[in-house]
Every structure is written in structure tokens, then in C-alpha cells.
Design a protein around this motif. Sequence first.
Motif, PDB file in Angstrom:
ATOM      1  N   LEU A 318       0.828  -1.210   0.000  1.00  0.00           N
ATOM      2  CA  LEU A 318       0.000   0.000   0.000  1.00  0.00           C
ATOM      3  C   LEU A 318       0.859   1.255   0.000  1.00  0.00           C
ATOM      4  CD1 LEU A 318      -2.807  -1.062   2.515  1.00  0.00           C
ATOM      5  CD2 LEU A 318      -3.011  -0.797   0.032  1.00  0.00           C
ATOM      6  N   ARG A 319       1.945   1.223   0.778  1.00  0.00           N
ATOM      7  CA  ARG A 319       2.837   2.390   0.785  1.00  0.00           C
ATOM      8  C   ARG A 319       3.481   2.586  -0.578  1.00  0.00           C
ATOM      9  NH1 ARG A 319       4.057   0.830   6.289  1.00  0.00           N
ATOM     10  NH2 ARG A 319       5.653  -0.612   5.538  1.00  0.00           N
ATOM     11  N   GLU A 320       3.858   1.472  -1.217  1.00  0.00           N
ATOM     12  CA  GLU A 320       4.464   1.572  -2.539  1.00  0.00           C
ATOM     13  C   GLU A 320       3.475   2.123  -3.556  1.00  0.00           C
ATOM     14  OE1 GLU A 320       7.293   1.448  -5.463  1.00  0.00           O
ATOM     15  OE2 GLU A 320       7.542   1.175  -3.300  1.00  0.00           O
ATOM     16  N   GLN A 321       2.232   1.623  -3.473  1.00  0.00           N
ATOM     17  CA  GLN A 321       1.209   2.114  -4.397  1.00  0.00           C
ATOM     18  C   GLN A 321       0.915   3.583  -4.153  1.00  0.00           C
ATOM     19  OE1 GLN A 321      -2.087  -0.522  -3.738  1.00  0.00           O
ATOM     20  NE2 GLN A 321      -1.020  -2.305  -4.580  1.00  0.00           N
ATOM     21  N   ALA A 322       0.925   3.977  -2.870  1.00  0.00           N
ATOM     22  CA  ALA A 322       0.621   5.372  -2.561  1.00  0.00           C
ATOM     23  C   ALA A 322       1.724   6.317  -3.010  1.00  0.00           C
ATOM     24  CB  ALA A 322       0.404   5.532  -1.057  1.00  0.00           C
ATOM     25  N   SER A 323       2.955   5.800  -3.123  1.00  0.00           N
ATOM     26  CA  SER A 323       4.074   6.668  -3.472  1.00  0.00           C
ATOM     27  C   SER A 323       4.551   6.483  -4.905  1.00  0.00           C
ATOM     28  CB  SER A 323       5.246   6.413  -2.517  1.00  0.00           C
ATOM     29  OG  SER A 323       5.717   5.094  -2.671  1.00  0.00           O
ATOM     30  N   SER A 324       3.860   5.631  -5.690  1.00  0.00           N
ATOM     31  CA  SER A 324       4.311   5.344  -7.051  1.00  0.00           C
ATOM     32  C   SER A 324       3.226   5.657  -8.067  1.00  0.00           C
ATOM     33  CB  SER A 324       4.701   3.868  -7.185  1.00  0.00           C
ATOM     34  OG  SER A 324       5.746   3.543  -6.313  1.00  0.00           O
ATOM     35  N   ASP A 325       3.669   6.074  -9.244  1.00  0.00           N
ATOM     36  CA  ASP A 325       2.766   6.294 -10.372  1.00  0.00           C
ATOM     37  C   ASP A 325       2.343   4.933 -10.923  1.00  0.00           C
ATOM     38  OD1 ASP A 325       1.517   7.206 -12.708  1.00  0.00           O
ATOM     39  OD2 ASP A 325       3.404   7.062 -13.812  1.00  0.00           O
ATOM     40  N   PRO A 326       1.037   4.622 -10.962  1.00  0.00           N
ATOM     41  CA  PRO A 326       0.612   3.277 -11.382  1.00  0.00           C
ATOM     42  C   PRO A 326       0.944   2.964 -12.835  1.00  0.00           C
ATOM     43  CG  PRO A 326      -1.284   4.747 -11.119  1.00  0.00           C
ATOM     44  CD  PRO A 326      -0.099   5.463 -10.557  1.00  0.00           C
ATOM     45  N   ARG A 393       7.645  11.076 -11.858  1.00  0.00           N
ATOM     46  CA  ARG A 393       6.631  11.587 -12.764  1.00  0.00           C
ATOM     47  C   ARG A 393       5.716  12.473 -11.933  1.00  0.00           C
ATOM     48  NH1 ARG A 393       1.451   8.554 -15.493  1.00  0.00           N
ATOM     49  NH2 ARG A 393       0.898  10.212 -16.970  1.00  0.00           N
ATOM     50  N   ILE A 394       5.647  13.766 -12.279  1.00  0.00           N
ATOM     51  CA  ILE A 394       4.874  14.703 -11.461  1.00  0.00           C
ATOM     52  C   ILE A 394       3.655  15.246 -12.193  1.00  0.00           C
ATOM     53  CG2 ILE A 394       6.908  15.366 -10.125  1.00  0.00           C
ATOM     54  CD1 ILE A 394       6.964  17.969 -11.745  1.00  0.00           C
ATOM     55  N   GLY A 395       3.443  14.814 -13.430  1.00  0.00           N
ATOM     56  CA  GLY A 395       2.268  15.254 -14.185  1.00  0.00           C
ATOM     57  C   GLY A 395       2.066  14.344 -15.373  1.00  0.00           C
ATOM     58  N   ASP A 397       2.793  14.439 -18.793  1.00  0.00           N
ATOM     59  CA  ASP A 397       4.023  14.132 -19.538  1.00  0.00           C
ATOM     60  C   ASP A 397       5.202  14.882 -18.942  1.00  0.00           C
ATOM     61  OD1 ASP A 397       3.160  16.662 -20.274  1.00  0.00           O
ATOM     62  OD2 ASP A 397       3.848  16.488 -22.351  1.00  0.00           O
ATOM     63  N   GLU A 398       5.128  15.136 -17.638  1.00  0.00           N
ATOM     64  CA  GLU A 398       6.156  15.907 -16.946  1.00  0.00           C
ATOM     65  C   GLU A 398       6.905  15.006 -15.971  1.00  0.00           C
ATOM     66  OE1 GLU A 398       4.076  19.014 -15.029  1.00  0.00           O
ATOM     67  OE2 GLU A 398       3.481  20.020 -16.885  1.00  0.00           O
ATOM     68  N   PHE A 399       8.224  15.055 -16.074  1.00  0.00           N
ATOM     69  CA  PHE A 399       9.099  14.281 -15.208  1.00  0.00           C
ATOM     70  C   PHE A 399      10.096  15.227 -14.548  1.00  0.00           C
ATOM     71  CE2 PHE A 399       7.681  11.607 -18.648  1.00  0.00           C
ATOM     72  CZ  PHE A 399       7.412  10.369 -18.059  1.00  0.00           C
ATOM     73  N   VAL A 400      10.644  14.788 -13.423  1.00  0.00           N
ATOM     74  CA  VAL A 400      11.736  15.517 -12.777  1.00  0.00           C
ATOM     75  C   VAL A 400      12.780  14.501 -12.334  1.00  0.00           C
ATOM     76  CG1 VAL A 400      12.464  16.972 -10.857  1.00  0.00           C
ATOM     77  CG2 VAL A 400      10.290  17.426 -11.979  1.00  0.00           C
ATOM     78  N   ALA A 401      14.033  14.782 -12.639  1.00  0.00           N
ATOM     79  CA  ALA A 401      15.139  13.972 -12.119  1.00  0.00           C
ATOM     80  C   ALA A 401      15.846  14.774 -11.035  1.00  0.00           C
ATOM     81  CB  ALA A 401      16.118  13.617 -13.238  1.00  0.00           C
ATOM     82  N   VAL A 402      16.191  14.091  -9.937  1.00  0.00           N
ATOM     83  CA  VAL A 402      16.932  14.717  -8.842  1.00  0.00           C
ATOM     84  C   VAL A 402      18.287  14.012  -8.776  1.00  0.00           C
ATOM     85  CG1 VAL A 402      16.973  15.314  -6.403  1.00  0.00           C
ATOM     86  CG2 VAL A 402      14.788  15.144  -7.614  1.00  0.00           C
ATOM     87  N   ILE A 403      19.361  14.769  -8.973  1.00  0.00           N
ATOM     88  CA  ILE A 403      20.693  14.174  -9.052  1.00  0.00           C
ATOM     89  C   ILE A 403      21.656  14.961  -8.183  1.00  0.00           C
ATOM     90  CG2 ILE A 403      20.268  13.304 -11.389  1.00  0.00           C
ATOM     91  CD1 ILE A 403      21.929  15.599 -12.464  1.00  0.00           C
ATOM     92  N   GLU A 404      22.687  14.279  -7.723  1.00  0.00           N
ATOM     93  CA  GLU A 404      23.743  14.933  -6.952  1.00  0.00           C
ATOM     94  C   GLU A 404      24.960  15.120  -7.852  1.00  0.00           C
ATOM     95  OE1 GLU A 404      23.402  16.060  -3.812  1.00  0.00           O
ATOM     96  OE2 GLU A 404      21.322  15.360  -3.863  1.00  0.00           O
ATOM     97  N   VAL A 405      25.475  16.360  -7.930  1.00  0.00           N
ATOM     98  CA  VAL A 405      26.596  16.673  -8.816  1.00  0.00           C
ATOM     99  C   VAL A 405      27.592  17.537  -8.065  1.00  0.00           C
ATOM    100  CG1 VAL A 405      25.221  16.519 -10.930  1.00  0.00           C
ATOM    101  CG2 VAL A 405      25.369  18.707  -9.713  1.00  0.00           C
ATOM    102  N   SER A 406      28.800  17.621  -8.612  1.00  0.00           N
ATOM    103  CA  SER A 406      29.823  18.469  -8.002  1.00  0.00           C
ATOM    104  C   SER A 406      29.911  19.828  -8.686  1.00  0.00           C
ATOM    105  CB  SER A 406      31.194  17.764  -8.058  1.00  0.00           C
ATOM    106  OG  SER A 406      31.508  17.410  -9.402  1.00  0.00           O
ATOM    107  N   ARG A 407      29.449  19.896  -9.974  1.00  0.00           N
ATOM    108  CA  ARG A 407      29.480  21.159 -10.722  1.00  0.00           C
ATOM    109  C   ARG A 407      28.229  21.252 -11.593  1.00  0.00           C
ATOM    110  NH1 ARG A 407      33.899  18.523 -11.757  1.00  0.00           N
ATOM    111  NH2 ARG A 407      33.291  18.182 -13.928  1.00  0.00           N
ATOM    112  N   PRO A 408      27.782  22.465 -11.918  1.00  0.00           N
ATOM    113  CA  PRO A 408      26.623  22.611 -12.800  1.00  0.00           C
ATOM    114  C   PRO A 408      26.825  21.929 -14.152  1.00  0.00           C
ATOM    115  CG  PRO A 408      27.113  24.694 -11.712  1.00  0.00           C
ATOM    116  CD  PRO A 408      28.239  23.776 -11.381  1.00  0.00           C
ATOM    117  N   GLU A 409      28.068  21.956 -14.669  1.00  0.00           N
ATOM    118  CA  GLU A 409      28.320  21.347 -15.978  1.00  0.00           C
ATOM    119  C   GLU A 409      28.029  19.840 -15.961  1.00  0.00           C
ATOM    120  OE1 GLU A 409      30.435  23.148 -14.246  1.00  0.00           O
ATOM    121  OE2 GLU A 409      30.474  25.054 -15.364  1.00  0.00           O
TER     122      GLU A 409
END
Length: 469
Positions: A318-326, A393-395, A397-409
Motif C-alpha cells: 500500500l505504501r508503494e502504491q501510494a508513493s508510485s505512479d501506477p 513523474r509529477i504530471g 508528460d512531466e518528469f523531474v530527475a533529482v541528481i547529486e553533482v559536483s558542478r553545474p556542468e
Amino acid sequence: MDHQRVIRDVTVHLPMASSTPEACRWTVTALSRHTPATISVLLAAHDRLRCVAATGAWQVFATVPARTGIVGRVYDTGSPAAVPDVSVDPDYLPVRPDVTAELCVPVLDPTGRAIGVLDLQWSEPVALEPWRETAQRVADRLGARIAALGGPPEESRSEKLLRHAAALSAAPTEADVSGVTACAAREVSALSTAVLLLAGQLGPSPTTPSDLEIRIRAELTEAGPAALDRMVDRAHRYGAGYTLGETGHLPTEDYRPLIRAGVRTLVAVPVGPPEVGGVLLVADERALRPDPTTVSLMELLAGQAWTSVDRLRTLARLREQASSDPLTGLRHTGPFGQRIATATPGRTALLAIDVDGFKTVNDTYGHQAGDRVLVGLARALEGALRHGDELYRIGGDEFVAVIEVSRPEEAVRIAERLTEAARRVGRTISVGVALPRPGETPDRTLRRADQALYAVKRQGRDGVHLSAA
């Protein structure tokens, strides 16, 4: 009231009691001849006070947590309590609606340790002080007789099982369920070792496993998954089984690893359904003779253990379903909001992603075709990200990736990898990149990523734009 007569009456009868419950019952009966009070004797049993004898009430509490009520307070402190008005005592436990006063004294063993309480409750005016001394003298005689009879009665096996069932229902993880089950199996069966096998896996070992358990685990690990599966299959195919403690009889081949470990007594009980369940193995290196009642109790325990495991697995689904896009299986807005709330300024990059021309796909080929595009694209984007990067997936056809980087490039390079992955599956995407600024809210960072995305759209789509630092 002749209090000396009360004490004599109890003193005469107590030596004739042949068991602790009988001594408690005779004490209550003798006292009831001299007072209309509700009388009860509660003795310690594990972490509770158990009512062993009582009179004068339509209903009594069978057990009371050891620190609950006036009785729990007296047991905990070892000091008597005389309460002339129970309505002002927050610890009072209502037994009768008309009770006005309560007197409770500890029952002590010869060393002075509290083993229970003697409790009297009145619904009419009473002089508590004379009764305080009388009740304590009676309780002292009762404590001495209980000690002579071997002490308070032990928990029955059913009571032990009930106590552990309560712990199982509150277990927060499958590992905790396994531990509670093993502990309960040992206590209730009086065998030395218990191991729970679920889905072909050994449950976690207790903090201080016995030598036999160490050997059992070593032999089962060496025997491998196939041997474990055979034990589980046998239990589910034929039901619970147990040894008779007789020597000179060859063991079933499936149990050879246990014999090598030194097991001479074994109760094996199926747990849960065959396809996802397991087996509870309760063992001893002594040649004992478990009775059918022991096996039945182990079956009840196995059923309770599986109920707890199934509850935990259902909650996890249930937690997985509540936090995941079906549709895509990606996490969506709830987990995304929690993740960006922990964004590190200058290091956590947000990549706002929009599918180019997606509305045309839906309008031309229908929503089912659009769903297939989204699923295929989600898999492609996931494959292009690094280990530890997260895609939401936040909409539509809208996605967001969250990544950790050391520089903007570095964030820009990863965004470009995403555009290349989209092209390989026949689509194009626009990506806006933003890194949190010191003191900036996550929502504001996401808005800047969206603005960068729309800059790509204005420039013709299928590209990447980095928001100004």
C-alpha cells in the motif's frame, strides 16, 4: 468488627491449602465472611498482575498491566494504599459502579519482595485504618503460604502464547516477527531452539543464539536452497509433524541437515500459503516427546506469525502504491516533495523534463498509445541516469530527475544523456536544469528549472538549458 477473629479465620484455613490458587481462594472466602467488600488477590505473572481469586463483583479484570491502577501502584512500590474516596484517585480501576473506598496491600514473599496484592473495595462507609493492619497481616500470611507452596503459579502455555501474540501484532518488521516467533516457540514448547524459514530464507538469529541453533543455521546454509525448499514443501504437503523421542528410527531424508546439527527432537509446522510461506522448525538436542497439544500450540503460533507477516507485506504494498505512479512505476509528487526538501545548495540538481509533442500523440493515436510512449520513455530515462539518481513523474508528460553533482556542468551532461536516450526510443524531450541556491526554497528551485525548460521550448525543443546560478 473483631479483626483478631478475621486473622484467626484466615490463619486456620491457609495451612490446608495444597496449591497457590487454593490458598488465594481460601483467603478471599475467609475475608468475605467478615466484610461485604469486593475482595481479590492478584499475583505477578510475567509483566502483568493476574487475578487468582476474587469475590463480590459481577466482573473482574483477568489481568492488569503491572503498573496500572491502584493495585499496580501498590505492587510496584511495595507500599499499601488506603483510598477513602476512589473518585479522586486517577489510578482507580472501576470494578463496580458503586465503589467508594479501596484498600490495597502488597503480598510479599519471605525476602520482602512483592509477588502480588490483596485488594478490598467497599461501596459503603468503612473505617480503613483498622482494615489496613488486618489486611496486611492476612497478606503476610498468604505470602508465606504461597512461598511454602512454591511461589505464584507459572504462566500457562496458553497465556504465554497470548502474550507473544500481542507482541507479534505490534512487530514493525519481518525480522521482528521472526524473532518474536522464535522466542514464543521456545517458551511455549519448552524446546531449546526455534528457526523460522520464510520464502526459502532463514530468519534473523537472536542476539545470543544457542549452540544448537548455530549448528542448525550452519547446516541449513551449507545444504542450500533446494534442501530448505524440500523442508518447506514437506510441511505444506503433509502438515505439521513431530518426533516421538524414540531412538533407533531413521529420520526422514529431508531432515538430514538437522540431524547432522545434532537435532534429536523436532516439531515442523507450515507457515502461510505454500507458494510464499515457509516452515517453523522447533528443535532440541535432547530426545524428548512433544505431545499433540504442543504441536497445536505451534500451529496457532505459526498462524499468528503469518498474519503478522502478511500484514506487513500488505502495508508495504500500500505504501508503494501510494508513493508510485501506477502507469510508469516511478515515484510521484509525494516522495518528490520529501526528496527536494533535503536538497543541498550547489550540489542537488533538479532536471525538469517535458515530452515534446505529447499532446499530438494523444490526439492522433489515443490515450493508450500515449501511455505506451510514457512507459517506454520512463524506462529509457531511468536507464540513462546513474545509480543513486532519482526520476519522478509529477504530471501527465512531466518528469523531474533529482541528481547529486559536483558542478553545474555535470548536471548539464546528464541532462544531455537523457535527451539522447529519448531520441533512441523515437521521442524528444526538453530539459531545464537548476541547482538550489543558499536559502532558496525547493519550490523556488523547481520553478527556475521549469523556466529553463520553457526556454528550451522557445528555442525549438529537444535540448537542455541551465538556469542562471
